[in-house]
Scaffold this motif. Structure first.
Motif, PDB file in Angstrom:
ATOM      1  N   LYS A  88       0.824  -1.200   0.000  1.00 41.99           N
ATOM      2  CA  LYS A  88       0.000   0.000   0.000  1.00 41.99           C
ATOM      3  C   LYS A  88       0.870   1.267   0.000  1.00 41.99           C
ATOM      4  N   TYR A  90       0.491   5.545   0.668  1.00 42.57           N
ATOM      5  CA  TYR A  90      -0.388   6.609   1.132  1.00 42.57           C
ATOM      6  C   TYR A  90       0.001   7.934   0.484  1.00 42.57           C
ATOM      7  N   ALA A  99      -5.066   6.120   0.798  1.00 48.21           N
ATOM      8  CA  ALA A  99      -4.378   5.068   0.064  1.00 48.21           C
ATOM      9  C   ALA A  99      -4.511   5.293  -1.439  1.00 48.21           C
ATOM     10  N   SER A 102      -5.707   0.813  -5.889  1.00 50.09           N
ATOM     11  CA  SER A 102      -5.024  -0.380  -6.376  1.00 50.09           C
ATOM     12  C   SER A 102      -5.874  -1.169  -7.357  1.00 50.09           C
ATOM     13  N   ALA A 318       2.181  -0.008   5.282  1.00 48.51           N
ATOM     14  CA  ALA A 318       2.369   0.415   3.902  1.00 48.51           C
ATOM     15  C   ALA A 318       3.859   0.566   3.597  1.00 48.51           C
TER      16      ALA A 318
END
Length: 452
Positions: A88, A90, A99, A102, A318
């Motif tokens: 992930k 940010y 985020a 995706s 992340a």
């Protein structure tokens, strides 16, 4: 006289990788470097239970040459790829981490992009390709995707890669693969779909695009390369380097770290140093020839390693977090090394790498340590929800951190070509051309080894 030996100037990743690949070709090398240790900006430090980098923290497995290098060195270094949980990314918007999308569903729901641009992207495959080879990254993204994609996707991405300004970087040089998608397929989306349908070779299958380091830190990759090159073939702490053509050879002189002078002849010399150092080490090259190289701008970057023996802030789930210029903060972004790789911090602890400065805020480089610490602590309190004072805090400054591939890049590449043609056996390498990432450096080294 060393008629069978290649001299490599610079013991960073490019130079050491070149020595490794030349060794595979059966060619001897000598490496010299002004620094007191090999590795260039790559340096891993172990302290108080933390393993942190004072230079690059990660790379991307984006070339087969890099994959091949780790395979060659596997007895002395182990490739480590990012944890699945750290995929992930940010982006800061209105003092809140959002985020990066995706997939389709998250792309529709994200607050990062405007509704107009979300719908507008449906028309991207039908927009005409640009015809300006020097078009900036900013202009290209706005033209094809919309301004919110520039502000909250590409701008922070450029900060994370180049510490640069998308209004200045030229897409054809800074992001050549993205540029090629539009030029070859007419569209980012059409190009991505078309390339996904091309059957990959076994070598291409190994190019996973994963984020990587080495187990125990990137310094272990350098140590493995030093073993490959041969420690006795590397001289660090040299000074007063001069390279002069002499017939079909090059007379090279330098002072060793102990003050003794050296002068030898080499048939091939490869420089991997910054553009700013070339006038001094190549005194025979006239200023007019070198001027396009000297126009190369470098981002000045400050990196702060912050370690916590017990972390009490936001969950580190992340790869890290990037800060768009629109948010008017004093940092470029924060990496979460302890979330990406194992053993980078004590159990229940955390390791953060905060990046500052770059092309938009070069003034930060000249700030005092106290000013930088104040910015870091204030920013971490706001963005990471922690009032903790780090148990470990180290500041690193790089005046020539990252070269900026702007519209002047074409002139620089032409100048490099002219100099190399005029002086056969002299090769100007390093991040002055062929990309700035670790994968780019290793790929360049492999290709130069084949060329030699």
């Amino acid at each position: 006289m060393n008629n069978n030996e290649v001299l490599i100037v610079g013991a960073g990743l490019t130079g050491l990788s070149l020595a490794h690949f030349l060794k595979k070709h059966g060619i001897k090398t000598r490496i010299i470097d002004k620094s007191d240790r090999p590795g260039g900006v790559i340096n891993t430090i172990r302290e108080e239970g933390f393993i942190y980098e004072s230079g690059p923290n990660t790379g991307v497995l984006s070339s087969y040459e890099l994959v091949s290098l780790f395979e060659d060195l596997r007895e002395n270094v182990t490739l480590e790829t990012a944890r699945k949980a750290a995929e992930k990314r940010y982006i800061l918007k209105n003092d809140k981490w959002e985020a990066m999308p995706s997939g389709l569903i998250s792309a529709i729901g994200t607050p990062l992009f405007t509704l107009k641009d979300k719908f507008g992207i449906l028309g991207e495959p039908f927009r005409k390709p640009g015809n300006n080879p020097h078009e900036s990254v900013a202009d290209m993204v706005v033209r094809r995707l919309g301004k919110s994609y520039l502000d909250y996707a590409v701008d922070p991405f450029i900060s994370g890669i180049y510490a640069g300004d998308p209004k200045i970087l030229a897409t054809s040089y800074a992001l050549p693969k993205l540029y090629a998608l539009e030029q070859n397929y007419g569209s980012f989306i059409k190009g991505t779909i078309a390339k996904s349908r091309i059957k990959k070779t076994p070598e291409e299958m190994k190019v996973t695009k994963q984020v990587f380091s080495a187990e125990g830190g990137l310094g272990n990759l350098i140590s493995a390369l030093v073993l490959s090159a041969g420690e006795s073939n590397i001289s660090c702490g040299i000074s007063d380097l001069k390279i002069l053509p002499e017939g079909r050879l090059f007379r090279v002189s330098w002072n060793s770290s102990n003050g003794s002078g050296n002068e030898e002849l080499f048939p091939v010399v490869v420089t991997t140093t910054g553009a700013y150092s070339l006038p001094q080490i190549l005194p025979f090259a006239d200023r007019t020839s070198l001027e396009p190289l000297l126009q190369l701008n470098y981002a000045r970057v400050v990196q702060v390693a912050a370690g916590y023996t017990e972390w009490k802030g936001l969950k580190l789930d992340a790869f890290g977090a990037l800060v768009p210029g629109m948010e008017k903060k004093n940092i470029l972004g924060i990496l979460f090394p302890s979330a990406i790789f194992k053993d980078r911090a004590p159990v229940n602890g955390a390791l953060l790498s905060v990046f500052m400065g770059g092309m938009k805020r070069p003034d930060i480089y000249s700030m005092s340590d106290n000013e930088i610490v104040s910015i870091v602590l204030d920013t971490l309190e706001l963005t990471m929800k922690t009032e903790q004072v780090p148990d470990l805090l180290r500041i690193f400054r790089y005046e020539h951190a990252i070269p900026q591939y702007d519209k002047s890049t074409g002139s620089r590449l032409e100048a490099i070509g002219r100099i190399e043609r005029e002086y056969p056996g002299l090769i100007l390498a390093g991040n002055i051309r062929d990309g700035i990432g670790m994968s780019d450096r290793v790929k360049q080294a492999a290709r130069i080894a084949d060329q030699i």
